[in-house]
Design a protein around this motif. Structure first.
Motif, PDB file in Angstrom:
ATOM      1  N   PRO A 176      14.214 -15.942  10.572  1.00 10.19           N
ATOM      2  CA  PRO A 176      13.637 -15.022   9.824  1.00 10.19           C
ATOM      3  C   PRO A 176      13.172 -13.498   9.477  1.00 10.19           C
ATOM      4  CG  PRO A 176      11.459 -15.898  10.519  1.00 10.19           C
ATOM      5  CD  PRO A 176      13.150 -16.660  10.967  1.00 10.19           C
ATOM      6  N   PHE A 177      15.083 -13.632  10.507  1.00 12.73           N
ATOM      7  CA  PHE A 177      14.923 -11.349  10.078  1.00 12.73           C
ATOM      8  C   PHE A 177      15.636 -11.148   9.139  1.00 12.73           C
ATOM      9  CE2 PHE A 177      17.983 -13.694  13.256  1.00 12.73           C
ATOM     10  CZ  PHE A 177      19.575 -13.279  12.545  1.00 12.73           C
ATOM     11  N   VAL A 178      16.098 -12.011   8.355  1.00 12.78           N
ATOM     12  CA  VAL A 178      16.720 -11.835   7.455  1.00 12.78           C
ATOM     13  C   VAL A 178      15.722 -12.837   6.194  1.00 12.78           C
ATOM     14  CG1 VAL A 178      18.869 -12.454   5.417  1.00 12.78           C
ATOM     15  CG2 VAL A 178      19.199 -11.732   7.407  1.00 12.78           C
ATOM     16  N   ARG A 179      15.645 -12.416   5.011  1.00 12.92           N
ATOM     17  CA  ARG A 179      14.193 -13.129   4.676  1.00 12.92           C
ATOM     18  C   ARG A 179      14.972 -13.437   3.005  1.00 12.92           C
ATOM     19  NH1 ARG A 179       9.066 -11.781   6.298  1.00 12.92           N
ATOM     20  NH2 ARG A 179       9.680 -12.446   8.260  1.00 12.92           N
ATOM     21  N   ASP A 180      16.571 -14.146   3.466  1.00  7.51           N
ATOM     22  CA  ASP A 180      17.250 -15.086   2.129  1.00  7.51           C
ATOM     23  C   ASP A 180      18.507 -15.133   2.971  1.00  7.51           C
ATOM     24  OD1 ASP A 180      18.294 -15.513  -0.016  1.00  7.51           O
ATOM     25  OD2 ASP A 180      18.195 -13.160  -1.038  1.00  7.51           O
ATOM     26  N   LYS A 181      19.036 -16.395   1.717  1.00  7.39           N
ATOM     27  CA  LYS A 181      19.758 -17.307   2.992  1.00  7.39           C
ATOM     28  C   LYS A 181      20.797 -16.334   3.636  1.00  7.39           C
ATOM     29  CE  LYS A 181      20.735 -18.898  -1.630  1.00  7.39           C
ATOM     30  NZ  LYS A 181      19.798 -18.191  -2.436  1.00  7.39           N
ATOM     31  N   ASP A 182      21.525 -17.257   4.388  1.00  6.47           N
ATOM     32  CA  ASP A 182      22.081 -16.950   5.478  1.00  6.47           C
ATOM     33  C   ASP A 182      23.240 -17.091   5.928  1.00  6.47           C
ATOM     34  OD1 ASP A 182      23.012 -14.911   7.517  1.00  6.47           O
ATOM     35  OD2 ASP A 182      21.138 -14.206   8.433  1.00  6.47           O
ATOM     36  N   ALA A 183      24.302 -17.545   5.722  1.00  5.35           N
ATOM     37  CA  ALA A 183      25.915 -18.031   5.319  1.00  5.35           C
ATOM     38  C   ALA A 183      26.041 -17.924   7.332  1.00  5.35           C
ATOM     39  CB  ALA A 183      26.421 -17.858   4.754  1.00  5.35           C
ATOM     40  N   PRO A 184      26.398 -16.652   7.630  1.00  7.53           N
ATOM     41  CA  PRO A 184      26.747 -16.198   9.298  1.00  7.53           C
ATOM     42  C   PRO A 184      25.989 -16.302  10.203  1.00  7.53           C
ATOM     43  CG  PRO A 184      26.563 -14.341   7.646  1.00  7.53           C
ATOM     44  CD  PRO A 184      26.403 -15.081   6.880  1.00  7.53           C
ATOM     45  N   GLN A 185      24.781 -17.328  10.020  1.00  9.18           N
ATOM     46  CA  GLN A 185      23.252 -17.419  10.595  1.00  9.18           C
ATOM     47  C   GLN A 185      23.849 -19.505  10.379  1.00  9.18           C
ATOM     48  OE1 GLN A 185      19.126 -17.230  11.050  1.00  9.18           O
ATOM     49  NE2 GLN A 185      19.333 -15.593   9.785  1.00  9.18           N
ATOM     50  N   ALA A 186      23.616 -19.786   9.490  1.00 10.11           N
ATOM     51  CA  ALA A 186      24.899 -21.336   8.781  1.00 10.11           C
ATOM     52  C   ALA A 186      25.426 -21.553  10.268  1.00 10.11           C
ATOM     53  CB  ALA A 186      24.553 -20.926   7.941  1.00 10.11           C
ATOM     54  N   CYS A 187      26.740 -20.529   9.408  1.00  8.62           N
ATOM     55  CA  CYS A 187      28.469 -21.357  10.588  1.00  8.62           C
ATOM     56  C   CYS A 187      28.101 -20.826  11.733  1.00  8.62           C
ATOM     57  CB  CYS A 187      29.130 -20.006   9.677  1.00  8.62           C
ATOM     58  SG  CYS A 187      29.577 -19.785   8.541  1.00  8.62           S
TER      59      CYS A 187
END
Length: 564
Positions: free
Chosen positions: A404-415
């Motif tokens: 959660p260093f981002v607070r929204d859905k994060d496709a680059p992390q998921a990829c």
């Protein structure tokens, strides 16, 4: 009333010249749809069709939103104005213009802004808010919607989309703006100094954090080939960059790498729809690839295709989420890195399978309403109290957040994490589909699906409300041959179970109905917050995949018969 407002727009001296001809050529039906109401904030902010009108996304409705947001910022004092707002935008028609107009409007109120030099993913905008310690953020995007749409999302100081009690404060000020056409975004030369252009510095900080999520960074990567497409959107550079730095072998669908607002080389930019995979599947077959990864235009959602027994199987958001949960939690446990009080977040329309996997690893699951802002709100709560520690968050709609260093859905992390999981399991002789099927065999067979009833315009909106009102008043005892054992109404905050009615707590009021069935299945119904649709969610449990599929068809037919 519609004609009065229409005439005002058509003849107003401040009307942007690009809208004049469109207005002049509108049919009566088009006039009504464009002016019968004022576009509102939904589960993902303000989103709608591009074009002139109070019920459209255009420079004037964007200015009205910005004027309200600016007043909200000013109400929090000079420090909030100084901290400022980060602004990002995607590849859609008018996204750049709306972003720059937003910065200029904020500047007229003395508010600092940090605007990306070119298109960037939604998760990086969320990151930028946190990176610069901004008071909030604006993302201009319509996410996965068709090319005719654009939108405007607001973020708080933690990089989370505004939750209802904050959004209401903005909406109150937006609604108080009586004449959007009277607004101008013309800052003085001094005020223009408040607008800062950002880029590489934020990119590098974001890439470093994304690469830091790896659980097995040294894993062998030579045997896995990935086909990747950004669907003409913002994932193009960040996902390629992260994969290159991490050492993954990927082939990009080059025809879909240009930032094209018309999405010319794809039937749809939505990874929830099969058309988004058509060209990627051609690439995959040619390259004998192991997995296909498809990101939506603003790179918050990721779709997955997996080669299994020589054929490519497309996973739903629930299925790819289940695979990620199994991989992440099993690795955290094996490495003794699972925190003492781990918690996972998903939504009331997300499959039960993920929760069963979490239970297996001793991870608590907390559910929220649809909209990742509610997950972001939960993250902030436990960040402050440390009562529980975040380990994963996801929605059925193909979006997840690893760290959660981002607070929204994060496709680059998921990829990145999905690629790591594919390598890990291939070394064991398994595909990601094998992993999913093993989970079914262990925890139960589920088929999750979603159907939408699209009803555009004023009549469509009224019909959707009628459907929900009828269902709300009708106490269903049976659906598709299975008894309804529990009913939840998130708008009226009530639960009916075993003939007794009691209060539903822990959720903001929302127009959602959920039916739990005697066989362990459930069905949920809600209007879309961003499109003219009524959505029906099915999580159907069976004795096998075939049984779950047959039951799904039966339940879907039962719902279709109900709403005729």
């Amino acid at each position: 009333m519609v004609n009065e407002v229409y005439e005002k727009w058509l003849h107003h001296p401040n009307l942007d010249p690009s809208y004049k001809e469109v207005l002049a050529n509108m049919s009566e039906k088009e006039k009504n749809d464009a002016f019968y109401t004022t576009i509102e904030f939904g589960t993902a902010g303000m989103r709608g069709l591009l074009g002139p009108g109070t019920n459209r996304i255009n420079l004037h409705t964007i200015r009205k939103a910005n004027a309200g947001f600016a007043q909200y910022i000013c109400a929090h004092g000079e420090e909030a104005k100084k901290r400022g707002i980060a602004i990002g935008y995607d590849n859609r028609h008018m996204s750049y213009e709306f972003a720059m107009d937003s910065a200029k409007m904020l500047a007229t109120f003395g508010i600092t802004s940090y605007v990306f030099e070119s298109l960037r993913p939604t998760p990086e905008l969320s990151f930028a808010v946190r990176h610069f310690h901004c008071f909030g953020g604006i993302m201009v995007t319509a996410s996965h919607n068709p090319k005719e749409y654009n939108g405007y999302k607001l973020y708080d100081e933690k990089g989370c989309q505004l939750v209802p009690h904050l959004a209401e404060q903005v909406i109150e000020r937006v609604n108080a703006v009586e004449d959007e056409l009277a607004l101008c975004a013309n800052p003085t030369a001094e005020q223009e100094q408040l607008i800062h252009v950002i880029g590489k510095e934020v990119d590098e900080a974001y890439y470093e954090k994304v690469l830091g999520i790896q659980l097995n960074p040294q894993i062998a990567k030579d045997d896995v080939k990935i086909i990747f497409t950004p669907e003409h959107g913002t994932a193009n550079i960040p996902v390629k960059e992260v994969y290159t730095r991490a050492g993954y072998h990927f082939v990009a669908v080059e025809e879909q790498c240009t930032p094209d607002p018309d999405f010319s080389n794809t039937p749809t930019p939505n990874p929830e729809e099969a058309g988004a995979y058509e060209l990627a599947l051609e690439y995959a077959k040619r390259e004998a690839a192991d997995i296909i990864l498809v990101c939506d235009p603003d790179a918050d959602r990721m779709g997955v295709g997996v080669k299994h027994h020589g054929e490519y199987k497309l996973l739903t958001g629930n299925q790819s989420g289940a695979v990620l949960i199994e991989y992440i939690f099993s690795q955290l446990k094996a490495k003794n890195q699972m925190p003492p009080n781990p918690v996972m977040f998903n939504t009331v329309v997300t499959s039960d399978l993920g929760e069963k996997i979490a239970d297996k690893y001793g991870v608590a699951t907390e559910k929220t309403l649809t909209g990742f802002k509610f997950i972001g709100e939960k993250v902030a709560k436990y960040e402050a109290t440390n009562e529980k520690q975040y380990v994963f968050g996801y929605e059925e709609s193909y979006g997840s957040l690893i760290q959660p260093f981002v607070r929204d859905k994060d496709a680059p992390q998921a990829c990145l994490m999905l690629a790591e999981a594919a390598c890990y399991y291939k070394a064991q002789g398994k595909t990601l589909v094998d992993v999913l099927y093993d989970l079914y065999a262990e925890l139960g067979y589920y088929e999750e699906s979603q159907k939408s009833l699209t009803l555009a315009g004023q009549e469509g909106a009224q019909r959707i409300q009628e459907i929900l009102a009828i269902l709300r008043k009708t106490q269903l005892q049976d659906l598709g041959g299975s008894a309804v054992v529990r009913f939840e109404d998130y708008k009226e905050c009530r639960v009916v179970e075993n003939g007794k009615e009691f209060e539903l707590t822990g959720f903001t009021k929302s127009d959602v109905l959920k039916y739990y069935l005697a066989d362990g299945s459930w069905i949920a119904i809600r209007p879309s917050g961003t499109e003219p649709k009524c959505k029906f969610y099915y999580c159907i449990k069976g004795s096998s995949l075939e049984d779950a599929h047959e039951k799904t068809l039966s339940y879907q037919q039962a719902i279709d018969d109900l709403i005729k």
